[in-house]
Design a protein around this motif. Structure first.
Motif, PDB file in Angstrom:
ATOM      1  N   THR A  85       0.829  -1.209   0.000  1.00  0.00           N
ATOM      2  CA  THR A  85       0.000   0.000   0.000  1.00  0.00           C
ATOM      3  C   THR A  85       0.860   1.256   0.000  1.00  0.00           C
ATOM      4  O   THR A  85       0.373   2.341  -0.308  1.00  0.00           O
ATOM      5  CB  THR A  85      -0.949   0.032   1.208  1.00  0.00           C
ATOM      6  N   SER A 114      -3.750   0.655  -4.036  1.00  0.00           N
ATOM      7  CA  SER A 114      -4.392   1.686  -3.220  1.00  0.00           C
ATOM      8  C   SER A 114      -4.798   1.175  -1.845  1.00  0.00           C
ATOM      9  O   SER A 114      -4.752   1.920  -0.869  1.00  0.00           O
ATOM     10  CB  SER A 114      -5.599   2.280  -3.950  1.00  0.00           C
ATOM     11  N   ARG A 115      -5.204  -0.114  -1.767  1.00  0.00           N
ATOM     12  CA  ARG A 115      -5.585  -0.695  -0.472  1.00  0.00           C
ATOM     13  C   ARG A 115      -5.903  -2.172  -0.657  1.00  0.00           C
ATOM     14  O   ARG A 115      -6.017  -2.672  -1.776  1.00  0.00           O
ATOM     15  CB  ARG A 115      -6.781   0.028   0.122  1.00  0.00           C
TER      16      ARG A 115
END
Length: 132
Positions: A85, A114-115
């Motif tokens: 991340t 992004s996650r």
């Protein structure tokens, strides 16, 4: 790849596997693919919150167990993908990767995402192996 070879699905027991419809690993002939492994402990909690190295070690532990269940080992690994991340922390993950693969030296890609499903997860690892 042996086209007519049987397919072997390997489960890690994650409750997400049947829910999402995936296996921790799949072996088809000499090829073994291990799905993205997250840093989940046996108790279901995130291992090493905030610690990229500890989380990467846990991901590699899970991947190694899946490889072994499919009849492979770390020596058979030809490709790894390390997803972070925060890619600026790549060296922490690379240290864990090097601890396992210094002598094997598979191709390796580090990417930033992004996650993950759980915001505590900082890293996931995918592994591909070829036996023989």
């Amino acid at each position: 790849m042996e086209i007519n070879s049987p397919r072997q699905n390997v489960s890690s027991g994650s409750p997400l596997e049947p829910r999402i419809g995936f296996s921790r690993a799949v072996r088809k002939g000499a090829y073994v693919a291990v799905a993205g492994t997250a840093p989940i402990g046996d108790d279901g909690a995130t291992v090493g919150p905030g610690d990229v190295h500890a989380q990467t070690v846990r991901c590699l532990d899970i991947a190694e167990a899946a490889l072994e269940a499919a009849g492979a080992s770390l020596d058979d690994v030809v490709r790894t993908r390390v997803m972070l991340t925060d890619v600026t922390r790549w060296e922490e993950a690379a240290r864990a990767h090097g601890e396992r693969f210094a002598s094997v030296r598979p191709v390796c890609t580090f990417v930033e995402v992004s996650r993950f499903i759980n915001p505590e997860w900082l890293v996931e690892v995918e592994v591909d192996a070829v036996l023989g």
